[in-house]
Design a protein around this motif. Sequence first.
Motif, mmCIF file in Angstrom:
data_model
loop_
_atom_site.group_PDB
_atom_site.id
_atom_site.type_symbol
_atom_site.label_atom_id
_atom_site.label_comp_id
_atom_site.label_asym_id
_atom_site.label_seq_id
_atom_site.Cartn_x
_atom_site.Cartn_y
_atom_site.Cartn_z
ATOM 1 N N GLU A 80 10.285 2.280 14.754
ATOM 2 C CA GLU A 80 11.666 2.553 15.141
ATOM 3 C C GLU A 80 12.087 3.980 14.786
ATOM 4 O OE1 GLU A 80 14.735 1.541 17.344
ATOM 5 O OE2 GLU A 80 13.077 0.155 16.957
ATOM 6 N N SER A 81 11.456 4.562 13.771
ATOM 7 C CA SER A 81 11.796 5.948 13.409
ATOM 8 C C SER A 81 11.457 6.910 14.549
ATOM 9 C CB SER A 81 11.074 6.367 12.131
ATOM 10 O OG SER A 81 9.677 6.365 12.328
ATOM 11 N N GLU A 82 10.399 6.611 15.308
ATOM 12 C CA GLU A 82 10.039 7.454 16.457
ATOM 13 C C GLU A 82 11.070 7.328 17.565
ATOM 14 O OE1 GLU A 82 5.971 7.596 17.907
ATOM 15 O OE2 GLU A 82 5.316 6.562 16.086
ATOM 16 N N VAL A 83 11.559 6.115 17.765
ATOM 17 C CA VAL A 83 12.600 5.891 18.774
ATOM 18 C C VAL A 83 13.864 6.634 18.372
ATOM 19 C CG1 VAL A 83 14.004 4.165 19.975
ATOM 20 C CG2 VAL A 83 11.619 3.635 19.365
ATOM 21 N N GLU A 84 14.245 6.512 17.110
ATOM 22 C CA GLU A 84 15.455 7.180 16.628
ATOM 23 C C GLU A 84 15.335 8.693 16.748
ATOM 24 O OE1 GLU A 84 16.068 5.627 12.711
ATOM 25 O OE2 GLU A 84 16.502 3.598 13.460
ATOM 26 N N GLN A 85 14.164 9.236 16.478
ATOM 27 C CA GLN A 85 13.954 10.680 16.604
ATOM 28 C C GLN A 85 14.125 11.118 18.052
ATOM 29 O OE1 GLN A 85 13.699 12.907 14.158
ATOM 30 N NE2 GLN A 85 13.738 14.507 15.717
ATOM 31 N N ALA A 86 13.589 10.322 18.981
ATOM 32 C CA ALA A 86 13.736 10.637 20.404
ATOM 33 C C ALA A 86 15.202 10.608 20.816
ATOM 34 C CB ALA A 86 12.929 9.652 21.249
ATOM 35 N N LEU A 87 15.947 9.624 20.307
ATOM 36 C CA LEU A 87 17.367 9.520 20.625
ATOM 37 C C LEU A 87 18.128 10.743 20.111
ATOM 38 C CD1 LEU A 87 17.981 5.760 19.754
ATOM 39 C CD2 LEU A 87 17.839 6.745 22.035
ATOM 40 N N LEU A 88 17.831 11.150 18.893
ATOM 41 C CA LEU A 88 18.508 12.306 18.313
ATOM 42 C C LEU A 88 18.180 13.592 19.074
ATOM 43 C CD1 LEU A 88 18.093 11.472 14.532
ATOM 44 C CD2 LEU A 88 20.280 11.769 15.727
ATOM 45 N N GLU A 89 16.948 13.708 19.549
ATOM 46 C CA GLU A 89 16.571 14.901 20.307
ATOM 47 C C GLU A 89 17.278 14.934 21.658
ATOM 48 O OE1 GLU A 89 12.309 14.963 20.463
ATOM 49 O OE2 GLU A 89 12.107 15.317 18.308
ATOM 50 N N LEU A 90 17.476 13.776 22.261
ATOM 51 C CA LEU A 90 18.149 13.707 23.555
ATOM 52 C C LEU A 90 19.665 13.843 23.423
ATOM 53 C CD1 LEU A 90 16.131 10.806 25.200
ATOM 54 C CD2 LEU A 90 16.174 13.189 25.975
ATOM 55 N N LEU A 91 20.186 13.493 22.257
ATOM 56 C CA LEU A 91 21.626 13.454 22.057
ATOM 57 C C LEU A 91 21.995 14.210 20.782
ATOM 58 C CD1 LEU A 91 23.963 12.138 23.614
ATOM 59 C CD2 LEU A 91 23.755 10.161 22.120
ATOM 60 N N PRO A 92 21.782 15.528 20.770
ATOM 61 C CA PRO A 92 22.116 16.298 19.577
ATOM 62 C C PRO A 92 23.626 16.479 19.459
ATOM 63 C CG PRO A 92 21.396 17.770 21.307
ATOM 64 C CD PRO A 92 21.228 16.372 21.840
ATOM 65 N N GLY A 93 24.078 16.704 18.261
ATOM 66 C CA GLY A 93 25.507 16.886 18.049
ATOM 67 C C GLY A 93 25.951 18.299 18.362
ATOM 68 N N PRO A 94 27.253 18.565 18.248
ATOM 69 C CA PRO A 94 28.283 17.592 17.877
ATOM 70 C C PRO A 94 28.664 16.702 19.055
ATOM 71 C CG PRO A 94 29.277 19.733 18.252
ATOM 72 C CD PRO A 94 27.795 19.931 18.391
ATOM 73 N N LEU A 95 28.990 15.440 18.751
ATOM 74 C CA LEU A 95 29.204 14.456 19.800
ATOM 75 C C LEU A 95 30.656 14.056 20.005
ATOM 76 C CD1 LEU A 95 26.211 12.044 19.079
ATOM 77 C CD2 LEU A 95 26.372 13.817 20.829
ATOM 78 N N GLY A 96 31.538 14.347 19.109
ATOM 79 C CA GLY A 96 32.906 13.867 19.274
ATOM 80 C C GLY A 96 32.970 12.373 19.037
ATOM 81 N N ASP A 97 33.467 11.624 20.022
ATOM 82 C CA ASP A 97 33.610 10.171 19.896
ATOM 83 C C ASP A 97 32.377 9.481 20.468
ATOM 84 O OD1 ASP A 97 36.280 10.306 18.834
ATOM 85 O OD2 ASP A 97 36.940 10.851 20.854
ATOM 86 N N PHE A 98 31.729 8.671 19.627
ATOM 87 C CA PHE A 98 30.448 8.031 19.967
ATOM 88 C C PHE A 98 30.618 6.517 19.962
ATOM 89 C CE2 PHE A 98 26.707 5.833 18.324
ATOM 90 C CZ PHE A 98 25.701 6.257 19.179
#
Length: 197
Positions: free
Chosen positions: A8-26
Motif C-alpha cells: 500500500e505504501s507504493e500506491v500511496e506514493q503514486a497518489l501523492l505524486e499524481l496529486l501534489p499539494g497544496p490542495l485546498g479542500d480535499f
Amino acid sequence: IRSLHVDESEVEQALLELLPGPLGDFLDIGTGTGRMLEVFASQARRVLGIDLSPAMLAVARTNIERAGIANGQVRKADMYRLPFASESFDAATIHQVLHFADDPGKAIAEAARVLRPSARLLVADFAPHDLEFLRDEHEHRRLGFSDSEVAVWFKSAHLKIKDTVHLPGDPLTVTVWMGVKPGRRVATAGRRQDGKN
C-alpha cells in the motif's frame, strides 16, 4: 487481500505524486479507515472523509485523532448523493471503493459534480482480474476495471483523464486514474466545504 497486490505504501506514493499539494479542500469518498486523510492532510488546507458505515467512521475518527490531524474530519454521507454544493472541493479520491459500487459511473459523476474547475479526481482500484472469491467472500461487486470503461465514466462526468498508473502485483494490479475537471480555477479564499460563504 493486501497480500495479493503491491504494498500500500507504493500506491500511496503514486497518489501523492499524481496529486501534489497544496490542495485546498480535499475529499475522500468512501474513506473507510481514514487512511487517505492521513496521507493528504499535510498537502491540504482541509481534509474530509465520507462513508456510509458508522463503524468505519468511528475507526477513521480514532485514526485521524491519533495522527494529530487538526484539519481533518469525517462524516456520514452517501457517495451517490454527496451533501455538498457543486464546486466545493479542489481534489478528491475514491480509493479501493468502486469495486463495491452498484453504479461506479454514478459515483464518479457525483464526485465530479463537487469538484471546482481544474480540480482533480484520483480513482485507485484493481485492474480486471478473475479472483471470484473476492466477490463471494469479500462482497466485491466488480472484478476490477479496464482503462477503457473508466475512461467512459470519466468522459460522461466531464473529466479529462490526465494520467493512468498501473502498479502490477501478484496476482492483482492496482491502477490509479487521474481526471481533471475542465475550466479555469477561481479564487476560493473564504469558501467553506459546503460551498457557502
